[in-house]
Enzyme design. Structure first.
Site, short mmCIF file in Angstrom:
data_model
loop_
_atom_site.label_atom_id
_atom_site.label_comp_id
_atom_site.label_asym_id
_atom_site.label_seq_id
_atom_site.Cartn_x
_atom_site.Cartn_y
_atom_site.Cartn_z
N ASN A 98 20.25 -37.90 10.02
CA ASN A 98 20.86 -39.10 10.60
C ASN A 98 20.25 -39.52 11.94
O ASN A 98 20.40 -40.66 12.36
CB ASN A 98 22.37 -38.83 10.79
CG ASN A 98 23.07 -39.88 11.60
OD1 ASN A 98 23.21 -41.03 11.17
ND2 ASN A 98 23.51 -39.50 12.80
N SER A 157 18.73 -48.41 8.00
CA SER A 157 19.32 -49.55 8.71
C SER A 157 19.14 -50.79 7.84
O SER A 157 18.21 -50.86 7.03
CB SER A 157 18.62 -49.77 10.06
OG SER A 157 18.92 -51.06 10.57
N TYR A 185 11.22 -50.51 14.85
CA TYR A 185 12.51 -50.02 14.35
C TYR A 185 12.65 -50.35 12.86
O TYR A 185 13.02 -49.49 12.05
CB TYR A 185 13.65 -50.66 15.14
CG TYR A 185 15.02 -50.20 14.70
CD1 TYR A 185 15.55 -49.00 15.14
CD2 TYR A 185 15.79 -50.98 13.84
CE1 TYR A 185 16.80 -48.56 14.74
CE2 TYR A 185 17.04 -50.56 13.42
CZ TYR A 185 17.54 -49.35 13.87
OH TYR A 185 18.78 -48.94 13.46
N LYS A 189 12.71 -47.59 9.75
CA LYS A 189 13.87 -47.50 8.85
C LYS A 189 13.49 -47.83 7.41
O LYS A 189 14.06 -47.29 6.47
CB LYS A 189 14.98 -48.42 9.36
CG LYS A 189 15.61 -47.95 10.66
CD LYS A 189 16.19 -46.54 10.52
CE LYS A 189 16.94 -46.10 11.75
NZ LYS A 189 17.55 -44.76 11.59
#
Length: 274
Positions: A98, A157, A185, A189
Protein backbone atom coordinates in the site's frame (compact mmCIF):
# COMPACT_ATOMS: atom_id res chain seq x y z
CA UNK A 1 -27.83 -28.05 3.90
CA UNK A 2 -27.41 -24.45 4.97
CA UNK A 3 -24.18 -22.83 3.76
CA UNK A 4 -22.49 -20.10 5.74
CA UNK A 5 -21.23 -17.41 3.39
CA UNK A 6 -20.56 -14.75 6.00
CA UNK A 7 -17.59 -16.69 7.40
CA UNK A 8 -15.84 -16.46 4.03
CA UNK A 9 -15.01 -12.86 4.92
CA UNK A 10 -13.33 -13.82 8.20
CA UNK A 11 -9.56 -13.34 8.50
CA UNK A 12 -9.41 -15.10 11.84
CA UNK A 13 -5.95 -16.50 12.52
CA UNK A 14 -4.38 -14.99 9.39
CA UNK A 15 -1.30 -12.77 9.37
CA UNK A 16 -1.09 -9.57 7.35
CA UNK A 17 1.51 -6.99 6.36
CA UNK A 18 0.38 -3.45 5.51
CA UNK A 19 3.05 -1.19 4.04
CA UNK A 20 2.42 2.50 4.52
CA UNK A 21 0.37 1.34 7.48
CA UNK A 22 0.81 4.59 9.41
CA UNK A 23 -0.74 6.74 6.66
CA UNK A 24 -4.24 8.20 6.43
CA UNK A 25 -5.62 5.24 4.48
CA UNK A 26 -3.06 2.80 5.87
CA UNK A 27 -4.23 3.15 9.46
CA UNK A 28 -7.80 2.36 8.40
CA UNK A 29 -6.59 -0.65 6.41
CA UNK A 30 -4.69 -1.99 9.44
CA UNK A 31 -7.70 -1.62 11.72
CA UNK A 32 -10.04 -3.15 9.15
CA UNK A 33 -7.88 -6.25 8.79
CA UNK A 34 -7.60 -6.53 12.58
CA UNK A 35 -11.37 -6.17 13.01
CA UNK A 36 -11.80 -9.06 10.56
CA UNK A 37 -9.49 -11.18 12.73
CA UNK A 38 -6.01 -10.82 11.23
CA UNK A 39 -2.76 -10.23 13.09
CA UNK A 40 -1.18 -7.15 11.53
CA UNK A 41 2.37 -5.93 10.90
CA UNK A 42 2.24 -2.15 10.46
CA UNK A 43 5.18 -1.27 8.21
CA UNK A 44 6.12 2.37 7.77
CA UNK A 45 9.05 4.77 7.77
CA UNK A 46 7.22 6.64 10.57
CA UNK A 47 7.99 4.28 13.46
CA UNK A 48 6.34 6.44 16.13
CA UNK A 49 2.97 6.53 14.39
CA UNK A 50 3.21 2.84 13.45
CA UNK A 51 3.71 1.96 17.12
CA UNK A 52 0.71 4.07 18.10
CA UNK A 53 -1.48 2.19 15.61
CA UNK A 54 -0.15 -1.19 16.81
CA UNK A 55 -1.00 -0.28 20.40
CA UNK A 56 -4.47 0.93 19.40
CA UNK A 57 -5.13 -2.30 17.53
CA UNK A 58 -4.11 -4.46 20.49
CA UNK A 59 -6.32 -2.40 22.81
CA UNK A 60 -9.41 -2.63 20.64
CA UNK A 61 -9.15 -5.95 18.77
CA UNK A 62 -8.27 -9.43 19.97
CA UNK A 63 -5.27 -9.84 17.66
CA UNK A 64 -1.51 -9.33 17.63
CA UNK A 65 0.02 -6.22 16.08
CA UNK A 66 3.63 -5.16 15.58
CA UNK A 67 5.19 -2.00 14.16
CA UNK A 68 8.22 -2.27 11.89
CA UNK A 69 10.23 0.66 10.61
CA UNK A 70 11.28 0.02 7.02
CA UNK A 71 12.71 2.00 4.12
CA UNK A 72 10.92 0.25 1.28
CA UNK A 73 13.28 1.66 -1.32
CA UNK A 74 16.20 -0.33 0.18
CA UNK A 75 16.28 -4.04 -0.60
CA UNK A 76 18.17 -4.88 2.59
CA UNK A 77 15.54 -3.10 4.69
CA UNK A 78 12.67 -4.91 2.95
CA UNK A 79 14.38 -8.29 3.39
CA UNK A 80 14.87 -7.72 7.12
CA UNK A 81 11.26 -6.54 7.50
CA UNK A 82 9.87 -9.72 5.93
CA UNK A 83 12.18 -11.89 8.04
CA UNK A 84 10.96 -10.15 11.20
CA UNK A 85 7.30 -10.75 10.28
CA UNK A 86 7.98 -14.44 9.61
CA UNK A 87 9.87 -14.75 12.91
CA UNK A 88 7.00 -13.10 14.79
CA UNK A 89 3.93 -14.56 13.06
CA UNK A 90 5.23 -17.71 11.34
CA UNK A 91 3.32 -17.24 8.08
CA UNK A 92 2.34 -14.34 5.87
CA UNK A 93 -1.15 -14.87 4.51
CA UNK A 94 -1.94 -11.32 3.38
CA UNK A 95 0.20 -8.55 1.96
CA UNK A 96 -1.30 -5.13 1.40
CA UNK A 97 1.34 -3.45 -0.76
CA UNK A 98 0.00 0.00 0.00
CA UNK A 99 2.91 2.41 0.58
CA UNK A 100 3.41 5.40 -1.67
CA UNK A 101 5.06 8.77 -1.28
CA UNK A 102 5.12 12.25 -2.68
CA UNK A 103 8.53 13.79 -2.34
CA UNK A 104 11.18 15.24 -0.08
CA UNK A 105 10.66 18.49 -2.04
CA UNK A 106 7.02 19.32 -2.74
CA UNK A 107 7.96 22.24 -4.99
CA UNK A 108 9.72 19.75 -7.26
CA UNK A 109 6.90 17.21 -6.92
CA UNK A 110 4.21 19.66 -8.08
CA UNK A 111 6.40 21.32 -10.76
CA UNK A 112 4.96 21.64 -14.30
CA UNK A 113 5.70 18.73 -16.64
CA UNK A 114 7.91 20.88 -18.85
CA UNK A 115 10.14 21.69 -15.86
CA UNK A 116 10.04 18.30 -14.14
CA UNK A 117 13.47 16.97 -13.20
CA UNK A 118 14.59 13.42 -13.95
CA UNK A 119 15.93 13.14 -10.40
CA UNK A 120 12.47 13.89 -8.99
CA UNK A 121 10.90 11.39 -11.43
CA UNK A 122 13.30 8.66 -10.25
CA UNK A 123 12.66 9.44 -6.58
CA UNK A 124 8.90 8.98 -6.95
CA UNK A 125 9.26 5.87 -9.09
CA UNK A 126 11.55 4.37 -6.45
CA UNK A 127 9.00 4.99 -3.71
CA UNK A 128 5.84 4.10 -5.63
CA UNK A 129 6.79 1.18 -7.88
CA UNK A 130 10.30 -0.09 -7.06
CA UNK A 131 9.20 -0.63 -3.46
CA UNK A 132 6.12 -2.58 -4.61
CA UNK A 133 8.38 -4.92 -6.58
CA UNK A 134 10.76 -5.42 -3.65
CA UNK A 135 8.05 -6.18 -1.09
CA UNK A 136 6.17 -8.49 -3.46
CA UNK A 137 9.43 -10.28 -4.29
CA UNK A 138 10.30 -11.14 -0.69
CA UNK A 139 6.75 -11.84 0.50
CA UNK A 140 6.10 -13.94 -2.61
CA UNK A 141 9.10 -16.13 -1.72
CA UNK A 142 7.51 -16.83 1.66
CA UNK A 143 4.01 -17.43 0.28
CA UNK A 144 5.33 -19.91 -2.31
CA UNK A 145 6.44 -22.21 0.51
CA UNK A 146 3.07 -22.11 2.25
CA UNK A 147 0.45 -24.77 1.63
CA UNK A 148 -2.31 -22.23 0.93
CA UNK A 149 -0.29 -19.52 -0.84
CA UNK A 150 -1.65 -16.12 0.07
CA UNK A 151 -3.34 -12.94 -1.08
CA UNK A 152 -1.49 -9.83 -2.24
CA UNK A 153 -3.40 -6.57 -2.65
CA UNK A 154 -1.73 -3.49 -4.14
CA UNK A 155 -2.98 0.09 -3.92
CA UNK A 156 -3.07 2.10 -7.14
CA UNK A 157 -4.94 5.35 -7.89
CA UNK A 158 -7.71 6.53 -10.14
CA UNK A 159 -5.02 8.44 -12.05
CA UNK A 160 -3.32 5.14 -12.83
CA UNK A 161 -6.27 4.22 -15.07
CA UNK A 162 -7.50 7.59 -16.36
CA UNK A 163 -6.10 11.06 -16.92
CA UNK A 164 -6.74 13.89 -14.45
CA UNK A 165 -9.22 16.64 -15.18
CA UNK A 166 -6.89 19.56 -14.55
CA UNK A 167 -9.81 21.99 -14.29
CA UNK A 168 -10.50 20.78 -10.74
CA UNK A 169 -7.08 22.02 -9.62
CA UNK A 170 -7.72 25.69 -10.40
CA UNK A 171 -7.69 27.36 -6.98
CA UNK A 172 -7.33 23.99 -5.27
CA UNK A 173 -5.09 23.48 -2.26
CA UNK A 174 -4.03 20.55 -0.10
CA UNK A 175 -2.61 21.30 3.36
CA UNK A 176 -2.27 24.98 2.37
CA UNK A 177 -0.37 24.52 -0.89
CA UNK A 178 -1.45 24.59 -4.54
CA UNK A 179 -1.61 21.11 -6.02
CA UNK A 180 -1.91 19.09 -9.22
CA UNK A 181 -1.43 15.48 -10.29
CA UNK A 182 2.13 15.04 -11.60
CA UNK A 183 2.75 12.75 -14.57
CA UNK A 184 5.14 10.62 -12.51
CA UNK A 185 2.37 9.88 -9.99
CA UNK A 186 0.03 8.70 -12.74
CA UNK A 187 2.77 6.65 -14.44
CA UNK A 188 3.80 4.97 -11.18
CA UNK A 189 0.22 4.07 -10.28
CA UNK A 190 -0.42 2.73 -13.78
CA UNK A 191 2.66 0.59 -13.19
CA UNK A 192 1.05 -0.84 -10.06
CA UNK A 193 -1.92 -2.10 -12.09
CA UNK A 194 0.38 -3.67 -14.69
CA UNK A 195 2.58 -5.28 -12.02
CA UNK A 196 -0.52 -6.76 -10.39
CA UNK A 197 -1.60 -8.46 -13.61
CA UNK A 198 1.89 -9.83 -14.19
CA UNK A 199 2.23 -11.23 -10.67
CA UNK A 200 -1.30 -12.67 -10.75
CA UNK A 201 -0.49 -14.90 -13.71
CA UNK A 202 3.10 -15.58 -12.61
CA UNK A 203 2.14 -16.87 -9.15
CA UNK A 204 -1.29 -18.35 -9.88
CA UNK A 205 0.06 -21.91 -9.86
CA UNK A 206 1.46 -21.28 -6.37
CA UNK A 207 -1.97 -20.38 -5.00
CA UNK A 208 -1.02 -16.72 -4.63
CA UNK A 209 -3.73 -14.27 -5.71
CA UNK A 210 -2.76 -10.71 -6.64
CA UNK A 211 -5.26 -7.88 -7.07
CA UNK A 212 -5.38 -4.08 -7.07
CA UNK A 213 -7.52 -1.60 -5.17
CA UNK A 214 -7.88 1.76 -6.90
CA UNK A 215 -9.31 4.44 -4.60
CA UNK A 216 -10.84 7.57 -6.01
CA UNK A 217 -10.35 10.94 -4.32
CA UNK A 218 -10.47 10.57 -0.55
CA UNK A 219 -11.08 13.26 2.07
CA UNK A 220 -7.74 14.12 3.66
CA UNK A 221 -7.31 17.87 4.09
CA UNK A 222 -8.18 19.34 0.68
CA UNK A 223 -9.66 22.83 0.59
CA UNK A 224 -13.34 23.52 -0.11
CA UNK A 225 -12.72 24.50 -3.74
CA UNK A 226 -11.05 21.21 -4.56
CA UNK A 227 -13.63 19.16 -2.67
CA UNK A 228 -16.51 20.87 -4.49
CA UNK A 229 -14.96 20.61 -7.94
CA UNK A 230 -13.92 17.00 -7.49
CA UNK A 231 -17.34 16.04 -6.07
CA UNK A 232 -19.03 17.57 -9.12
CA UNK A 233 -17.14 15.02 -11.26
CA UNK A 234 -18.43 12.07 -9.21
CA UNK A 235 -21.77 10.34 -9.90
CA UNK A 236 -22.27 9.82 -6.14
CA UNK A 237 -21.60 13.55 -5.69
CA UNK A 238 -18.87 13.46 -3.04
CA UNK A 239 -15.35 12.37 -2.15
CA UNK A 240 -14.71 9.06 -0.40
CA UNK A 241 -14.22 8.68 3.33
CA UNK A 242 -11.12 6.60 4.24
CA UNK A 243 -13.17 3.83 5.85
CA UNK A 244 -15.12 3.32 2.60
CA UNK A 245 -12.06 1.77 0.93
CA UNK A 246 -11.59 -0.88 3.64
CA UNK A 247 -14.39 -3.22 2.55
CA UNK A 248 -12.70 -3.92 -0.78
CA UNK A 249 -9.49 -4.81 1.05
CA UNK A 250 -11.19 -7.27 3.40
CA UNK A 251 -12.95 -8.91 0.44
CA UNK A 252 -9.72 -9.34 -1.54
CA UNK A 253 -7.79 -10.54 1.52
CA UNK A 254 -10.39 -13.15 2.44
CA UNK A 255 -11.63 -16.45 1.05
CA UNK A 256 -14.71 -14.61 -0.23
CA UNK A 257 -12.54 -13.69 -3.24
CA UNK A 258 -10.84 -17.10 -3.61
CA UNK A 259 -11.51 -17.14 -7.39
CA UNK A 260 -10.51 -13.50 -7.97
CA UNK A 261 -7.03 -12.64 -9.19
CA UNK A 262 -5.46 -10.10 -11.55
CA UNK A 263 -8.34 -7.68 -11.02
CA UNK A 264 -8.49 -3.97 -10.30
CA UNK A 265 -11.38 -2.93 -8.05
CA UNK A 266 -12.14 0.78 -8.50
CA UNK A 267 -13.64 2.36 -5.39
CA UNK A 268 -14.24 5.71 -7.03
CA UNK A 269 -17.87 6.74 -6.50
CA UNK A 270 -18.55 6.02 -10.16
CA UNK A 271 -15.98 8.46 -11.62
CA UNK A 272 -14.67 5.95 -14.15
CA UNK A 273 -18.22 5.12 -15.29
CA UNK A 274 -18.87 8.53 -16.89
Amino acid sequence: MKKNFYNLFSLQGKNAIVTGGAGILGSHFCMGLADAGANVAIVDINEVRANEIAEEIMRNYNVKAIAIKCDLTLESSVKLMVEKVVTTFGEINILHNNAAGKSSDLNQFFAPLEEYSLAQWKEIMSTNIDSMFLVAKYVGKVMKLQAKGGSIIQTASIYGVMGPDNRIYEGSYYLDREINTPAVYAASKGGVVALTKYLATYWAKEGIRVNTITPGGTESGQNETFTERYSNRIPLGRMAKPEEIVGALIYLASDASSYVTGQNILVDGGLSAW
